[in-house]
Design an enzyme around this catalytic site. Sequence first.
Site: not given
Lengths: 649, 230
Positions: A10, A78, A182, A204
Amino acid sequence: MSEGRVVGIDLGTTNSLVAYMQGDTPVVIPGVDGSNLVPSVVALDPVPADGSRPTVTVGNTARKSLIQHPERAIYSVKRLMGRGVSEVQAELKFFPFRLADDVDATNLNEVPRIQLGEMRFTPPEISAYILRQLKRNAERFFGAPVTQAVITVPAYFNDAQRQATKDAGRMAGLEVLRLVNEPTAAALAYGLDRKKEGVIAVYDLGGGTFDISILKLKDGIFEVLSTNGDTHLGGDDIDNLLVAIALDEIRTEHNVDLRSHADAVQALRKSAIDAKITLSSKDAASFDMELPNGERYQREIPRAVYEQLIAPVLERTAGPCKQAMADANLEPADISEVVLVGGSTRIPAVQRLVDQLFNLTARGKKPHTELNPDEVVALGAAVQADILAGSAKATEDLLLLDVTPLSLGIEALGGVVAKIIPRNSTIPASATEHFTTGVEGQTNVAIHVLQGEREMAKDCRSLARFDLKGIPPMSAGLPRIEVKFLIDADGILRVTAREQRSGQESQIEVKPTYGLTDEQVESMILDSFDHAEEDFAKRLLIEARLEAETILAAVEKAPKHPAWQLLTDDERLTIDALKSVVQILLAGEDVNALRAGTVSLDQATRRFAELMMEDAVSSAIRGKTMDAAGDELGKEINAPHPMAAAEFK
Amino acid sequence: MAPFKIVQASDTAVPVKCWSCAVAQNESTLFCSTCSKVQPPLRMDYFQVFQLPRILRLDVDVLEKEFYRLSRKLHPDRYARATESEREWSLADTALVNDAYRTLQDPIRRTEYLLKLEGESIGEEHSGKVSNSRASRVPSDLLEEVFELNMQLDELREGDASLRSDVEAAGQKFEAMLDELDSKLEAEWARWDEGDATARSTAQKQMVALLDRRRYLDNLLRDVKKVLGA
Ligand SMILES: [Zn+2]
């Protein structure tokens, strides 16, 4: 090669994790410091006295640099993955990213390069350092090389963001067997132990991205029906909001502009994150810090005020949820379960919003939070890694059918987009289009590929431009060029073409709008002795010794630091005893024992390291320069104390 | 975007033997009936993928079962560590299965696809530098009402809320038209599935006309919803 383990990774905005399947249970692999989470922070150490290349550190070690030397550290990278220079400008307002100053003004789609101290890195390179840290953690854990991985990405990531993530894997020496979305990974982690059937929604909300996915579970098949989201929405936005308010208040009430003090802003940011965490369980949180002018900024934030403040941020998740349900042709009543993923779902206001969006309480339901929301994605990645390895009983009946989050289109006359693969199509998906010429003797046809839902090309994201070349000269409209667009199982586009009438293959020149070329990626592969796998055992011993020596050196100096006096007698005795053990093990050849000893010593000194950090943080807030703070605290502050293992040469 | 290459797709039909176990294949399939290994992609239409005749009334539950069965055999996840050619074939075959399922699962897409297979030109057409000729011809019997609705929509967009109920009423009327049209379409499906060559040919022409009108109504209703929603 195919015998090796496949790990699940992850690669998060805030934290990154690596996990694997232990029998039929996914487990997170801890780092050498015993922690499951590796903060997604990368820092460049100061240039060594001999002028050699400075060391890059990752994780907790780098997080210290963030406050000590903010200009040499980066977090939340990210957010920059797969984006062009012009697109990241908006981020610069909130994050202390410094772009290299030699930007090519003629190509604003260029991959940005981040200035860290005296060096420059592209976002995939920075992510590669994080990935390599995780790879090494796994290799230490297994005592064997790890070369294949599954990496998770936000479901709503576009083509360029996915490609950038794959590039990072390659730079880190990992063959990326699959990119997994994810929320889908989280569903796998939840669906593994109980053979559930029904429709589930995965909400999420992570550090920097938001995804909603709706899945149908049936006979071990996890079929994603729809997905939606926002790749720039997450806990970071809440932190930024709190920091912005504090900065404003400090300026108006105390006449101090902290904006120019990068270290103070980072310290403030840390307080904001602490306040946010406190407010998830308490009714109020407070800021209390000394300002450079000696005054104190004191502020209490009651939960009610906080919730009002963040409501607009949270409300931005409602639209995607409704759209995902509409796309799947479902009503809230059709959703049998909701799974919460991402640290930001700990916020009670988020849970209330989810409850309301999916009408849970009224239906006697509660969202699922049994698995740690910080770890569930990595656990799911490990399950998918096991599926791909194809040898395990636990996952042999499981299959994930994911979708593409964004429609794929081509630019038509008048700048309109002709959709060729609709969003929420199960991937791999393909579309074949035929093109011809409009002018007598025309030998080129240009095609512009886009991703997005808007009607006009200028409002969608440009993916690539193609030039079909070498078309045999014919009358207008006579050539027939077949172009096949294929979105692979990673959600990345591939294109092939041929001219059918002449039987000639047409040549295509592809210019991806964003991203690195193959050659660039090749040149950025991290220098590494990872390739020398035959020397693996030797390398492990050398590394273990280096780790042990580093921590011993730090422990040796510890008694000189004022923080040492704050420890209890017991704590000091334990540290001394472990120190002797590690010294003995250092002389031997037993890698595992030496590593175990080092970890124990590291854990025993954890509180000491924290005490030292607190000291450094409060000095930074008082507006002292780091050098001055370092002098005052002694040299230890710059020593790569316990997490020295998290370093690269 | 992944670097891409030019492929020579095989136009030639039906392989005779499985590349892996060499057992003869009696039908064009995506995987070997003996050893289950994925086979190189074939040119087959979406009905052939599911081994179905060209019919328009399908049981979507059966279709789903078959989709899951094929996915389990062919999906790239099953070939992550196989040879490069097997991985490529699995990717191409799975894309074909997914495209086929996506199309056949939805009755309207299914009808459009079948009509295209039968040689009709439906919906969007690319020519020259990809033009996008949406069916924008107003059906003649609707000219007057559409003209009025468009005026109301414009005024509503400019903020004249008094027209809201008029637009809502018009929306409901067009919605009802759409429902009526769909039942006509269903009747044509039955005619196609059960009729002889003459009946099929009539049904085909009818469906082309109905779909044209349907696309028009659909776009109109989308505009109405957009304006009312805003
Ligand atoms: Zn066979």
